[in-house]
Write a protein that holds these residues in place. Structure first.
Motif, PDB file in Angstrom:
ATOM      1  N   SER A 471       3.883  -1.737  -8.898  1.00  0.00           N
ATOM      2  CA  SER A 471       4.185  -3.069  -9.445  1.00  0.00           C
ATOM      3  C   SER A 471       4.971  -3.929  -8.469  1.00  0.00           C
ATOM      4  N   SER A 472       5.658  -3.299  -7.539  1.00  0.00           N
ATOM      5  CA  SER A 472       6.459  -4.066  -6.586  1.00  0.00           C
ATOM      6  C   SER A 472       5.683  -4.436  -5.320  1.00  0.00           C
ATOM      7  N   TYR A 473       4.458  -3.950  -5.212  1.00  0.00           N
ATOM      8  CA  TYR A 473       3.677  -4.249  -4.013  1.00  0.00           C
ATOM      9  C   TYR A 473       3.038  -5.630  -4.120  1.00  0.00           C
ATOM     10  N   SER A 474       2.661  -6.176  -2.990  1.00  0.00           N
ATOM     11  CA  SER A 474       2.103  -7.527  -2.937  1.00  0.00           C
ATOM     12  C   SER A 474       0.697  -7.563  -3.529  1.00  0.00           C
ATOM     13  N   ASP A 475       0.258  -8.787  -3.818  1.00  0.00           N
ATOM     14  CA  ASP A 475      -1.103  -8.970  -4.313  1.00  0.00           C
ATOM     15  C   ASP A 475      -2.131  -8.492  -3.292  1.00  0.00           C
ATOM     16  N   HIS A 476      -1.755  -8.535  -2.041  1.00  0.00           N
ATOM     17  CA  HIS A 476      -2.671  -8.080  -0.993  1.00  0.00           C
ATOM     18  C   HIS A 476      -2.987  -6.599  -1.171  1.00  0.00           C
ATOM     19  N   ILE A 477      -1.962  -5.778  -1.422  1.00  0.00           N
ATOM     20  CA  ILE A 477      -2.160  -4.339  -1.588  1.00  0.00           C
ATOM     21  C   ILE A 477      -2.967  -4.057  -2.850  1.00  0.00           C
ATOM     22  N   THR A 478      -2.568  -4.662  -3.956  1.00  0.00           N
ATOM     23  CA  THR A 478      -3.299  -4.425  -5.201  1.00  0.00           C
ATOM     24  C   THR A 478      -4.726  -4.964  -5.126  1.00  0.00           C
ATOM     25  N   GLY A 479      -4.926  -6.045  -4.360  1.00  0.00           N
ATOM     26  CA  GLY A 479      -6.279  -6.575  -4.189  1.00  0.00           C
ATOM     27  C   GLY A 479      -7.182  -5.607  -3.447  1.00  0.00           C
ATOM     28  N   LEU A 480      -6.648  -4.972  -2.408  1.00  0.00           N
ATOM     29  CA  LEU A 480      -7.423  -3.980  -1.671  1.00  0.00           C
ATOM     30  C   LEU A 480      -7.776  -2.797  -2.563  1.00  0.00           C
ATOM     31  N   LEU A 481      -6.777  -2.308  -3.305  1.00  0.00           N
ATOM     32  CA  LEU A 481      -7.032  -1.166  -4.178  1.00  0.00           C
ATOM     33  C   LEU A 481      -8.026  -1.535  -5.273  1.00  0.00           C
ATOM     34  N   ASN A 482      -7.898  -2.744  -5.785  1.00  0.00           N
ATOM     35  CA  ASN A 482      -8.816  -3.178  -6.834  1.00  0.00           C
ATOM     36  C   ASN A 482     -10.252  -3.261  -6.318  1.00  0.00           C
ATOM     37  N   ALA A 483     -10.417  -3.678  -5.060  1.00  0.00           N
ATOM     38  CA  ALA A 483     -11.759  -3.750  -4.486  1.00  0.00           C
ATOM     39  C   ALA A 483     -12.405  -2.376  -4.461  1.00  0.00           C
ATOM     40  N   SER A 484     -11.654  -1.347  -4.085  1.00  0.00           N
ATOM     41  CA  SER A 484     -12.191   0.011  -4.042  1.00  0.00           C
ATOM     42  C   SER A 484     -12.445   0.553  -5.442  1.00  0.00           C
ATOM     43  N   LEU A 485     -11.512   0.289  -6.355  1.00  0.00           N
ATOM     44  CA  LEU A 485     -11.696   0.749  -7.731  1.00  0.00           C
ATOM     45  C   LEU A 485     -12.946   0.132  -8.338  1.00  0.00           C
ATOM     46  N   ASP A 486     -13.105  -1.165  -8.148  1.00  0.00           N
ATOM     47  CA  ASP A 486     -14.270  -1.854  -8.688  1.00  0.00           C
ATOM     48  C   ASP A 486     -15.556  -1.348  -8.028  1.00  0.00           C
ATOM     49  N   ALA A 487     -15.510  -1.089  -6.727  1.00  0.00           N
ATOM     50  CA  ALA A 487     -16.687  -0.589  -6.020  1.00  0.00           C
ATOM     51  C   ALA A 487     -17.135   0.751  -6.585  1.00  0.00           C
ATOM     52  N   SER A 488     -16.183   1.617  -6.897  1.00  0.00           N
ATOM     53  CA  SER A 488     -16.519   2.936  -7.432  1.00  0.00           C
ATOM     54  C   SER A 488     -17.119   2.824  -8.830  1.00  0.00           C
ATOM     55  N   ILE A 489     -16.505   1.984  -9.668  1.00  0.00           N
ATOM     56  CA  ILE A 489     -17.004   1.808 -11.031  1.00  0.00           C
ATOM     57  C   ILE A 489     -18.405   1.212 -11.018  1.00  0.00           C
ATOM     58  N   GLN A 490     -18.605   0.185 -10.194  1.00  0.00           N
ATOM     59  CA  GLN A 490     -19.909  -0.467 -10.168  1.00  0.00           C
ATOM     60  C   GLN A 490     -20.997   0.467  -9.617  1.00  0.00           C
ATOM     61  N   THR A 491     -20.648   1.330  -8.675  1.00  0.00           N
ATOM     62  CA  THR A 491     -21.630   2.281  -8.145  1.00  0.00           C
ATOM     63  C   THR A 491     -22.125   3.206  -9.243  1.00  0.00           C
ATOM     64  N   VAL A 636      -3.913 -10.761   9.016  1.00  0.00           N
ATOM     65  CA  VAL A 636      -4.324  -9.996  10.179  1.00  0.00           C
ATOM     66  C   VAL A 636      -3.163  -9.858  11.147  1.00  0.00           C
ATOM     67  N   VAL A 637      -2.485 -10.945  11.421  1.00  0.00           N
ATOM     68  CA  VAL A 637      -1.354 -10.922  12.351  1.00  0.00           C
ATOM     69  C   VAL A 637      -0.131 -10.377  11.633  1.00  0.00           C
ATOM     70  N   GLU A 638       0.541  -9.417  12.244  1.00  0.00           N
ATOM     71  CA  GLU A 638       1.646  -8.733  11.585  1.00  0.00           C
ATOM     72  C   GLU A 638       2.799  -9.674  11.255  1.00  0.00           C
ATOM     73  N   ASP A 639       2.917 -10.791  11.940  1.00  0.00           N
ATOM     74  CA  ASP A 639       4.028 -11.698  11.700  1.00  0.00           C
ATOM     75  C   ASP A 639       4.021 -12.266  10.281  1.00  0.00           C
ATOM     76  N   VAL A 640       2.843 -12.307   9.642  1.00  0.00           N
ATOM     77  CA  VAL A 640       2.788 -12.880   8.300  1.00  0.00           C
ATOM     78  C   VAL A 640       3.157 -11.861   7.237  1.00  0.00           C
ATOM     79  N   LEU A 641       3.365 -10.609   7.601  1.00  0.00           N
ATOM     80  CA  LEU A 641       3.728  -9.572   6.648  1.00  0.00           C
ATOM     81  C   LEU A 641       5.246  -9.477   6.533  1.00  0.00           C
TER      82      LEU A 641
END
Length: 674
Positions: A471-491, A636-641
């Motif tokens: 819950s404390s992670y950024s939307d970027h992290i949860t977005g990546l995980l959600n993409a994989s979760l959705d990919a598995s379910i849809q497959t 992509v650039v680490e400075d924005v993290l």
């Protein structure tokens, strides 16, 4: 400092411009670049040659002048000699010949053979050394059965793969069965014997998709005597062993490529993945010697549009197989992207007068190729070991951005609505092939992040193996995980729909591997973030899909089922640290199984440990009710993290053991756990 994403964008734009420029025409309608046909014929006048065209991909005839053409790269001695020959005065050039391909001293067995036909029985007699002979007897099935098997090949493979031309196959098949059969025994050509192999292999694949057990009681493949199509494959195996000698003296041709591709594909069906990889690699090498990977095969002026398209689609099918097997087995890709400069498949009008006709719409194959190209880039930059330190985030960001662009720009016939309920979901067999690979690429890309969280829960003894709270992670992290979760379910959703409509390949390789991989990813989500009812439902669906084959006939799907159940049960101990609530698996819809196929196994209860707090955490952060395309914009650039997220990605890169980046601290953690 320039970001990797920007450099890759420039590279993609450059490739697109090259492709567009390759089709440019001059005012008289001819290609803007001249293509040179090089032979060993002394009548070639060097004064008439355009020296600038020497560096274009070219073909050189073998010295035997048997019609086979050999590709010559820009660094070959043959082209080097030709360049010198062009610079010499007229007449003086006759003494310069750097041709590397001299007449072969190897005698092919298939050059000395006879074929005796009695109805549908063909006896191929190969004359060997010392007056020895080998006879291979081939009994073809009925004409109607071959057509039935061909229909299965078309349904499952023809849209995304191209192993033969349907028009050419149908024409030759009709002539084989209904034209005069009393030809002299020496009138049969090497191509005719290859076609016999092709018919046998189409029957093997067709019976596999039809789920028809083989009538052959004897086969060299012990334990697979009843496997669908095994008898036809066994007979083709023997015949191909004799024909393979033809490759030893530069006799590669499209007929060989077509047959070996079908031959290798059935290896995959038999779970012989390394054999599939090796034989498809033989095809790739043979196709490269024929120049299929470049835009000037043999000299396009001497080929019809249908012949050019035939070679082009064969090449891209080989490419697809190479990329898929490289991902599956973890092997390096066989040919780099920069070396491939041939056009993508195109839609061309059928020519009734041409033997080559009936090309399927190019959109499906091109979409599949594009996903494979993205996957190829991902494999090279994310999973190949390197002596340099690799940062995973830039690669993951680039790959998912490419996949997002692909999804956003697919043609209408591939624009599937995944947001509808499972009962209303619709997808064709061909489009299912495309999206299965698309989702597989997403899962492979996000796997390092998911693996990190799963490992973190397993190895972190200090927290008593509590599920990871993201819950404390950024939307970027949860977005990546959600993409994989959705990919598995849809497959799994895709393949459940195929099964309901009777087009799930019970004994095939691709369907079971996509299903198993997706289900395994969902198990990883359960391990990292606690079990969830939604993931449990689709894991149960996957188990049911892998249970639809008979263990005595389809042992490979059953083996995957056992592996999946073992994988699930390996983490039972994690649930002991919470108040476990055993739940029944989600009920499978009544129409999930076909009425014509009996379920050979009892329903398997998936181990499930659920706590309300953990489930709410997972439900809130991962959204199951609609399709979420992969993120369109990723840092992509680490400075924005922020510092926390930068540290996370540094840790993930350090833990990437497949890249050799394993820290001492992480090794100690693993040692302690073991």
């Amino acid at each position: 400092m320039v970001s990797l994403k920007y450099l890759q964008k420039l590279q993609d734009e450059l490739n697109e411009l090259r492709t567009a420029n390759g089709g440019a025409k001059t005012d008289n309608g001819e290609p803007s670049h001249k293509r040179l046909r090089l032979t060993t014929d002394d009548n070639n006048d060097p004064q008439n040659l355009d020296i600038s065209s020497i560096h274009n991909p070219t073909m050189i005839s073998s010295a035997e002048d048997n019609g086979s053409q050999l590709f010559q790269g820009s660094s070959s001695l043959s082209l080097f000699g030709l360049e010198i020959k062009c610079a010499l005065p007229r007449g003086a050039d006759n003494k310069v010949d750097f041709n590397e391909h001299l007449a072969s001293a190897i005698k092919n067995r298939c050059d000395n053979y006879t074929v005796i036909r009695e109805g549908l029985k063909f006896t191929c007699v190969f004359e060997l050394e010392m007056d020895n002979k080998v006879a291979v007897v081939v009994n073809l099935p009925s004409y109607s059965h071959v057509l039935e098997c061909l229909d299965m090949y078309i349904l499952y493979l023809s849209g995304c793969f191209y192993y033969l031309n349907l028009g050419q196959f149908r024409k030759r098949l009709y002539e084989l069965y209904y034209k005069p059969t009393n030809l002299p025994r020496n009138r049969y050509t090497r191509s005719d014997i290859f076609f016999l192999c092709q018919v046998l292999l189409i029957c093997a694949l067709g019976e596999m998709y039809l789920r028809q057990t083989s009538p052959y009681a004897k086969t060299r493949f012990k334990g697979l005597e009843k496997f669908p199509g095994i008898g036809h494959f066994d007979k083709a195996y023997t015949l191909i062993n004799m024909l393979f000698d033809g490759m030893l003296s530069d006799n590669s041709d499209t007929a060989l490529v077509e047959v070996i591709m079908l031959f290798s594909f059935y290896h995959q069906v038999l779970n012989a993945s390394s054999g599939y990889y090796v034989f498809s690699g033989v095809c790739l090498r043979a196709a490269t010697t024929m120049g299929m990977h470049v835009n000037s095969p043999v000299n396009d002026a001497y080929l019809t549009k249908q012949e050019i398209e035939h070679r082009r689609r064969l090449w891209w099918s080989i490419y697809i197989v190479d990329r898929y097997m490289s991902a599956k087995l973890g092997f390096p890709i066989s040919i780099p992207e920069e070396s491939i400069i041939t056009d993508l498949p195109q839609d061309i009008a059928d020519d009734p007068g041409s033997e080559l006709s009936e090309f399927s719409p190019a959109n499906y194959m091109n979409a599949f190729i594009r996903v494979m190209q993205i996957s190829s880039w991902m494999l090279l930059h994310l999973y190949q070991p390197s002596i340099y330190d690799k940062k995973l985030l830039p690669t993951i960001s680039t790959v998912l951005s490419k996949l997002y662009d692909w999804r956003r720009t697919v043609p209408p016939e591939l624009n599937i609505d995944f947001t509808v309920d499972d009962s209303a979901f619709q997808i064709s067999r061909t489009v299912a092939n495309v999206y299965s690979e698309y989702y597989q690429c997403i899962n492979l890309t996000v796997r390092p992040l998911l693996l990190h969280f799963m490992r973190q829960r397993i190895l972190d003894k200090g927290s008593n193996h509590a599920p990871i709270d993201i819950s404390s992670y950024s939307d970027h992290i949860t977005g990546l995980l959600n993409a994989s979760l959705d990919a598995s379910i849809q497959t799994i959703k895709i393949h459940a729909h195929l099964h309901k409509n009777g087009s799930f390949s019970v004994y095939g390789y691709l369907d079971r591997e996509y299903t198993f991989s997706a289900a395994s990813t969902l198990v990883m989500f359960n391990v990292a973030f606690a079990t969830n009812r939604t993931t449990q439902r689709y894991i149960q669906d996957a188990i049911q899909l892998l249970s639809t084959s008979d263990d005595s006939i389809g042992p490979f799907a059953m083996a995957r089922k056992r592996q999946l159940l073992n994988f699930i049960s390996a983490f039972d101990y994690l649930g002991n640290n919470h108040t476990p609530i055993k739940t029944e698996p989600t009920t499978i819809p009544p129409n999930f199984h076909q009425q014509t196929i009996s379920d050979t196994t009892t329903t398997t209860t998936v181990p499930s440990t659920v706590t309300t707090a953990c489930e709410n955490n997972l439900e809130d952060l991962f959204r199951y009710d609609k399709l979420h395309a992969v993120p369109s914009s990723l840092p992509v650039v680490e400075d924005v993290l922020d510092s926390g997220e930068r540290a996370l990605w540094d840790e993930i890169s350090t833990q990437a053991f497949w890249l050799g980046n394993v820290s001492d601290d992480f090794k100690n953690l693993i040692d302690e756990n073991l």
